[in-house]
Enzyme design. Structure first.
Site: not given
Ligand code: IMP
Ligand code: MG
Length: 180
Positions: A43, A98-99, A102, A151, A164
């Site tokens: 991402g 990071e993208d 969350d 999302f 992407r």
């Molecule tokens: P975390 O461990 O919950 O912080 O997860 C982060 C990962 O979840 C990111 O690197 C994304 O791959 C995925 N993610 C979380 N929210 C979204 C979204 O709104 N769209 C697409 N991918 C997401």
């Molecule tokens: Mg992802």
């Protein structure tokens, strides 16, 4: 592809402007330091590619690929390293790109894992921050945009590996979740 986008949340122009600002800030903060920009596959790729060209300092970059255990779309916090760094990091300042952050679980694991390798420092630059979703105490040092709990796809972010390559960040229509 674009017929599945309900709305554009962040335009291509806004992304470019903000990434340039982050690059300028990072350039000031890391002057004279040895930086390793670390892209988290897949991402972070578009964000990282644009950001490194706004950092006016010598740097190297590398990638890691991580996968969160469990099939659900929710992060479990248990992370598996699918691709690791190519060399030791004891002489570098690591800047993770990071993208999106969350729950923060992936990032928390990654920061701990990297810190254990004794780099000079570990900081995080994320394009997006869904701050209201945070489950653990982990904060990005550089954040492009704080977004609501929706999302999003585009500029590296995917739904089922698609979208992407959109040049903006958008919200998917409900119907996009039903097709494959
Ligand atoms: P975390 O461990 O919950 O912080 O997860 C982060 C990962 O979840 C990111 O690197 C994304 O791959 C995925 N993610 C979380 N929210 C979204 C979204 O709104 N769209 C697409 N991918 C997401
Ligand atoms: Mg992802």
């Amino acid at each position: 592809m674009e017929e599945y986008i309900a709305k554009v949340l962040i335009t291509r122009e806004a992304l470019g402007k903000r990434v340039a600002e982050l690059g300028a800030e990072i350039t000031r903060d890391y002057e004279g330091k040895n930086i390793l920009v670390l892209g988290i596959l897949k991402g972070a790729v578009p964000f990282m590619a644009d950001l490194i060209r706004e950092i006016k300092l010598p740097l190297t970059y590398d990638f890691m690929a991580l996968s969160s255990y469990g099939a659900s779309t929710q992060s479990s916090g248990v992370v598996r390293i699918l691709k690791d760094l190519e060399r030791s990091v004891e002489d570098v300042h690591i800047l993770i790109t990071e993208d999106i952050v969350d729950s923060g679980l992936t990032l928390k694991y990654l920061k701990e894992n990297l810190t254990a390798r004794n780099p000079l420092s570990v900081k995080v630059a994320t394009l997006l921050d869904k701050a209201t979703r945070r489950q653990v105490d982990v904060f990005p040092d550089y954040n492009g945009f704080t977004i609501p709990d929706e999302f999003v796809v585009g500029y590296g972010l995917d739904f089922n590996e698609q979208y992407r390559n959109l040049p903006y960040v958008g919200v998917l229509k409900q119907e996009a979740y039903k097709v494959d």
